[in-house]
Design a protein around this motif. Structure first.
Motif, mmCIF file in Angstrom:
data_model
loop_
_atom_site.group_PDB
_atom_site.id
_atom_site.type_symbol
_atom_site.label_atom_id
_atom_site.label_comp_id
_atom_site.label_asym_id
_atom_site.label_seq_id
_atom_site.Cartn_x
_atom_site.Cartn_y
_atom_site.Cartn_z
ATOM 1 N N TRP A 58 0.848 -1.193 0.000
ATOM 2 C CA TRP A 58 0.000 0.000 0.000
ATOM 3 C C TRP A 58 0.881 1.239 0.000
ATOM 4 O O TRP A 58 1.790 1.348 0.819
ATOM 5 C CB TRP A 58 -0.876 -0.061 1.255
ATOM 6 N N GLN A 59 0.610 2.164 -0.913
ATOM 7 C CA GLN A 59 1.390 3.391 -1.050
ATOM 8 C C GLN A 59 0.481 4.613 -0.851
ATOM 9 O O GLN A 59 0.034 5.233 -1.825
ATOM 10 C CB GLN A 59 2.051 3.461 -2.436
ATOM 11 N N PRO A 60 0.158 4.987 0.379
ATOM 12 C CA PRO A 60 -0.826 6.049 0.604
ATOM 13 C C PRO A 60 -0.470 7.380 -0.047
ATOM 14 O O PRO A 60 -1.308 7.988 -0.728
ATOM 15 C CB PRO A 60 -0.870 6.181 2.133
ATOM 16 N N ALA A 61 0.746 7.881 0.166
ATOM 17 C CA ALA A 61 1.107 9.199 -0.366
ATOM 18 C C ALA A 61 1.069 9.199 -1.885
ATOM 19 O O ALA A 61 0.565 10.144 -2.512
ATOM 20 C CB ALA A 61 2.486 9.612 0.139
ATOM 21 N N SER A 62 1.587 8.161 -2.501
ATOM 22 C CA SER A 62 1.572 8.053 -3.955
ATOM 23 C C SER A 62 0.149 7.980 -4.488
ATOM 24 O O SER A 62 -0.195 8.648 -5.468
ATOM 25 C CB SER A 62 2.355 6.813 -4.385
ATOM 26 N N ASN A 63 -0.679 7.171 -3.855
ATOM 27 C CA ASN A 63 -2.059 7.022 -4.319
ATOM 28 C C ASN A 63 -2.815 8.340 -4.269
ATOM 29 O O ASN A 63 -3.648 8.639 -5.132
ATOM 30 C CB ASN A 63 -2.785 5.971 -3.489
ATOM 31 N N GLY A 64 -2.533 9.147 -3.245
ATOM 32 C CA GLY A 64 -3.153 10.453 -3.151
ATOM 33 C C GLY A 64 -2.598 11.425 -4.177
ATOM 34 O O GLY A 64 -3.346 12.139 -4.846
#
Length: 455
Positions: A288-294
């Motif tokens: 899971w890549q939260p910052a990238s996904n955002g």
């Protein structure tokens, strides 16, 4: 040599429990690069050297389970684009890189990770086959093939930086005959396995089924997994575009027999209940890549639901070019905020959980949790020293939660790999650091000037 760390607010993140393993007045003995003992109160042993951290946090070095270190000099690009347009902007530049450009860019990225407390990374190397734009859900697969050194120099850079890494290698199945594809992959794996095994923790496949025009690409990857004993992580179901085409390719991995513990899906956002159920049943995991996904407007993965169903999850920082700052604390906080906003339930993502996912959880899905990811006896002594008083965040009512929610790289006082200081909170101790910075600043603008990238 041995090192005794004392006066620590110790966070160990032990395996086999959800408890973060917090010790208010902790100590840790490091011997020959590994953790020899952990305790509380007055140490029961001594070391050749003593590091008194005077009440600072001592916690595991972060694990990024999904990273592209070569992108460190390409930040701030494609800001108005989603995934594929952003890739055109960034990878349109690396398409003109040579092996030495790639070496210095990767070294720059690896040192940047270390400087922000990331001590282990799953590193997707830039493929030997140059970037091509996506058309109708795939790439043509006709771009020129660069030499083997284009890959091996990226692995060399991780080693020279002193970063522990899993080396993810693209198979580029449209370039050459089937025998040539396997021979090229075998050579890349052999190079990685010939490096220092304390740093090069393993080889893996950069799964390319998502964009490959070959219908049997998944079968190729599974054959390589079994032949060479490597894992596989595929960028999958990331972008909110061409969702039907993306979902249809899940069956290729399933039918090829890929869905097991050695298979990871990176991002895994545009899923269906059926896809999640089949993935869990097969034992595959996700990163899971939260910052990238955002940043790329990709969406929010259903991580709490996946965890509840028994899926293993790790957290990655992804590209420096799509997180812009390699800040694992920011990454954790963005993950918490995204999930709570989506579920409207604060319990859906708690600080203790997200810390585990960015340390031991990442190590688990990579298959390296026997060596890294937590501060436990026998593991490598990879740790960060983080001072909550500089800048001061006030009383630590819930220390572990404050560690996740209130710390930033400004609080970072030291990063240690194998008990050796690799970053002192302000500068790298690596003798190549200044040259890496100079090379990136000189080479990338020159490449852009010649070829009209980036934008």
């Amino acid at each position: 040599m041995s090192l005794l760390v004392t006066g620590a607010r110790l966070i160990t993140v032990p395996a086999g429990t959800d408890d973060p393993g917090y010790i208010e007045d902790g100590w840790m003995l490091v011997d020959d690069g590994r953790i020899a003992a952990v305790g509380s109160g007055t140490p029961t042993t001594t070391g050749d050297e003593t590091l008194d951290v005077d009440g600072a946090f001592v916690a595991p070095g972060f694990v990024s389970s999904h990273s592209h270190l070569f992108t460190s000099g390409l930040r701030g690009l494609g800001v108005s684009e989603t995934l594929y347009g952003w890739c055109d902007s960034m990878l349109g530049t690396t398409a003109h890189f040579g092996p030495e450009d790639m070496y210095w860019s990767t070294l720059h990225g690896a040192l940047d990770f270390l400087g922000n407390g990331v001590t282990t990374a799953y590193n997707f190397t830039d493929p030997q086959q140059a970037w091509e734009p996506m058309i109708a859900g795939s790439r043509a697969g006709r771009a020129p093939l660069r030499p083997l050194e284009y890959h091996t120099r990226q692995a060399d850079a991780c080693r020279d930086a002193g970063l522990r890494f899993v080396d993810a290698i693209a198979m580029d199945v449209t370039a050459g005959t089937d025998d040539e594809v396997f021979a090229r992959f075998a050579a890349a794996v052999a190079h990685t396995r010939g490096l220092d095994p304390d740093l090069a923790l393993g080889a893996s496949i950069m799964g390319q089924v998502q964009w490959s025009p070959r219908a049997d690409a998944a079968e190729f990857e599974v054959a390589a997994m079994r032949r060479f004993g490597v894992t596989n992580q595929a960028h999958f179901l990331e972008s909110p575009e061409q969702i039907a085409e993306q979902r249809a390719k899940f069956a290729l991995y399933r039918d090829a027999g890929a869905l097991g513990p050695d298979m990871m899906f990176g991002h895994f956002i545009q899923t269906t209940p059926e896809i999640i159920e089949e993935t869990v049943a097969g034992g595959a995991s996700m990163s899971w890549q939260p910052a990238s996904n955002g940043r790329l407007a990709s969406g929010v993965a259903l991580v709490p639901e996946m965890l509840a169903m028994g899926m293993k999850v790790g957290i990655g920082l992804d590209d420096q070019a799509c997180t812009d700052v390699s800040d694992p604390w920011q990454n954790m906080r963005m993950g918490i905020a995204m999930q709570r906003a989506r579920t409207k339930d604060p319990l859906s993502m708690m600080p203790e959980l997200v810390l585990r996912l960015h340390t031991l959880g990442g190590a688990e899905i990579l298959g390296v949790d026997d060596r890294v990811g937590s501060l436990e006896v026998g593991k490598f002594a990879d740790f960060v020293v983080v001072d909550p008083r500089h800048p001061d965040v006030g009383p630590l009512w819930h220390p572990v939660r404050s560690y996740v929610l209130s710390m930033t790289p400004r609080n970072l006082r030291g990063v240690y790999v194998g008990g050796e200081l690799v970053h002192d909170g302000s500068a790298s101790t690596n003798p190549l650091g200044d040259e890496a910075s100079a090379r990136v600043h000189e080479a990338l603008p020159a490449i852009a000037a010649r070829h009209g990238h980036p934008r």
